[in-house]
Design an enzyme around this catalytic site. Structure first.
Site, mmCIF file in Angstrom:
data_model
loop_
_atom_site.group_PDB
_atom_site.id
_atom_site.type_symbol
_atom_site.label_atom_id
_atom_site.label_comp_id
_atom_site.label_asym_id
_atom_site.label_seq_id
_atom_site.Cartn_x
_atom_site.Cartn_y
_atom_site.Cartn_z
ATOM 1 N N ASP A 235 61.699 118.809 23.563
ATOM 2 C CA ASP A 235 62.972 118.071 23.475
ATOM 3 C C ASP A 235 63.833 118.512 22.285
ATOM 4 O O ASP A 235 64.976 118.065 22.159
ATOM 5 C CB ASP A 235 62.714 116.556 23.377
ATOM 6 N N ARG B 204 59.292 119.439 37.595
ATOM 7 C CA ARG B 204 58.913 118.074 37.235
ATOM 8 C C ARG B 204 58.265 117.289 38.372
ATOM 9 O O ARG B 204 58.758 116.247 38.797
ATOM 10 C CB ARG B 204 60.130 117.307 36.690
ATOM 11 N N ARG C 161 72.774 109.761 27.948
ATOM 12 C CA ARG C 161 71.484 109.252 28.438
ATOM 13 C C ARG C 161 70.510 109.009 27.294
ATOM 14 O O ARG C 161 69.572 108.218 27.433
ATOM 15 C CB ARG C 161 70.866 110.245 29.429
ATOM 16 N N CYS D 79 66.985 114.714 34.297
ATOM 17 C CA CYS D 79 67.504 116.049 33.980
ATOM 18 C C CYS D 79 66.803 117.095 34.837
ATOM 19 O O CYS D 79 65.594 117.033 35.024
ATOM 20 C CB CYS D 79 67.234 116.382 32.517
ATOM 21 N N LYS E 109 64.352 106.333 22.825
ATOM 22 C CA LYS E 109 64.496 106.281 24.291
ATOM 23 C C LYS E 109 63.134 106.398 24.967
ATOM 24 O O LYS E 109 62.782 105.602 25.830
ATOM 25 C CB LYS E 109 65.410 107.417 24.741
ATOM 26 N N ASN E 110 62.352 107.408 24.542
ATOM 27 C CA ASN E 110 61.103 107.675 25.242
ATOM 28 C C ASN E 110 60.015 106.647 24.957
ATOM 29 O O ASN E 110 58.997 106.618 25.646
ATOM 30 C CB ASN E 110 60.591 109.090 24.904
#
Ligand code: UD1
Length: 422
Positions: free
Chosen positions: A305, A121, A397, A116, A22-23
């Protein structure tokens, strides 16, 4: 509300293929905007965040075909006026569009990106660095308005090795006049994967994977077909699920060099770990040992993570474990849900002390974020009895089909989907 229904207490065994990252996929999709033509990205995971990104790309005029794990993006013509504000609000990675879009269109207005709620952030590091590259930034009605007469290369020293800011600047640098140097750059493997993609596209880029990255702007770009790296966080989640439940797994499509820290930790907890021809094999111990002083750190340190999933597994390990979270201040919220399942966890500021109990008990819990949701799934698999993990939409997600994967390993887990969530 969609949920996972889990009947816990069975060891997991078998073989699994890990999907694309994903990242890595999200910034690479954003970078496809740099090329005025067609780009093909393979190994693209079918997860909600990728779906949101595709929606955003379509809303700005890209032609997108998504079949199996192949994403074909035609960015010949883009127009930012009708950008999907709904999707931007749902995903922090939408900030990654800024560098590429400014390079192409010279202006962009972006609502503050969502994602999230694992901490404040902010995006100040992205914005300050873009200002150094000649971008004028204003906040208008809660949105970020950016405009430039042309990006110019700069020597940028990041105050923190932010993954997203490093990636954004690599994309902006590819469209800037002259050379851009990023110092104190993030060294995450996903940054190197983006560099691999940019390089395949024709960008001259040096030093990815170190703390100093150089990008020569305005290279002539061309059509690219690129395969995204495998997802080290998904791989780590499945390894920990097996570590926590007992059993043995062989994971395929795994890069050992991305996972040293977690693999050593699994060994310290008592698991047997070895690399095979095809990937990595982990055999769990009967009862795991506690581990002391785990600090979340930028790569190659222990990834934030993986912190929640590790906490779930340590909940039943023999002895006392201590985890320090240094990256996102709200990432201990899953502890409260684990406590409902019988875990003994005490949190003080960014320090969690976990005293291993013999067993977790199934109950009704609620995911608060993506990785915390995955942690609750692991806890449900480890627990005696039935667990319902609400808000499974968070997990979707980042995990393509966690139920299918875990069922393949012998878990009893089912998805109860709320039609309103699509
Ligand atoms: C990326 C990952 C995310 C991972 C994180 C850290 C993606 C899509 N997401 O997120 O899964 O948890 O790296 O490895 O790749 N910060 C600021 N100002 C900024 C930017 C960041 O203060 O402008 C702070 C953040 O609040 C956080 C820290 O820096 O405390 C790290 O953030 P960053 O590395 O930017 O993470 P993301 O790129 O958002």
């Amino acid at each position: 509300m969609s949920s996972y229904l889990i009947s816990g207490g069975r060891p997991l065994n078998g073989q699994l293929h890990v999907h694309g990252s994903k990242n890595a996929a999200l910034p690479i999709i954003a970078a496809s905007l740099l090329y005025q033509g067609v780009t093909v990205i393979r190994g693209c995971p079918d997860i909600l965040d990728v779906r949101y990104m595709i929606k955003i790309l379509r809303s700005i005029g890209c032609g997108v075909v998504y079949q199996d794990d192949m994403l074909q993006i035609d960015a010949s013509e883009i127009c930012l006026e009708n950008i999907s504000r709904e999707c931007i609000g749902k995903m922090r990675s939408s900030i990654l569009l800024l560098g590429a879009a400014l390079g192409r269109c010279r202006h962009m207005t972006l609502d503050y990106p969502g994602g999230c709620t694992i901490g404040a952030r902010p995006v100040d590091i992205h914005l300050k660095a873009l200002e150094q590259m000649g971008v004028h930034i204003e906040e208008v009605d809660g949105a970020i308005h950016c405009e430039t007469e042309g990006l110019s290369g700069a020597r940028i020293v990041l105050p923190y090795p932010s993954v997203g800011a490093t990636e954004n600047l690599m994309m902006a640098g590819a469209m800037a006049e002259g050379i851009t140097w990023i110092q104190n750059a993030a060294k995450e493997p996903e940054v190197s994967d983006l560099a691999g993609f940019l390089s395949a596209m024709g960008v001259s880029i040096y030093g990815a994977g170190t703390d100093r990255i150089g990008i020569l702007g305005k290279c002539s770009l061309h059509h690219t077909e690129y395969r995204v790296m495998s997802d080290r966080i998904v791989a780590g989640t499945y390894l920990l699920a097996v570590a926590g439940t007992g059993g043995e797994i062989e994971l395929l499509n795994v890069a050992e060099q991305h996972m040293h820290c977690l693999l050593h930790l699994c060994e310290a907890m008592g698991c047997e770990v070895r690399m095979t021809e095809k990937g990595v094999r982990l055999k769990s111990a009967r009862r795991l040992f506690a581990v002391e002083d785990i600090h979340t750190q930028p790569f190659p340190g222990f990834p934030t993570d993986m912190q929640s999933q590790l906490m779930a597994v340590l909940a039943t390990a023999r002895g006392e474990s201590v985890i320090y979270e240094h990256i996102f201040e709200n990432r201990f919220r899953t502890a409260g849900e684990l406590q409902k399942m019988g875990a003994d966890i005490q949190i003080k500021n960014n320090r969690a002390v976990i005293r291993g109990v013999r067993k977790l008990k199934g109950c009704h819990v609620s995911a608060r974020d993506l990785r915390g949701g995955a942690a609750l799934v692991i806890a449900g698999l480890m627990a005696e009895g039935d667990t319902i993990v609400e808000n499974s939409i968070f997990v979707e997600r980042g995990y393509q089909d966690i139920c299918k994967d875990l069922t393949q390993l012998g878990a009893e887990i089912r998805h109860s989907r709320d039609a309103r969530e699509g």
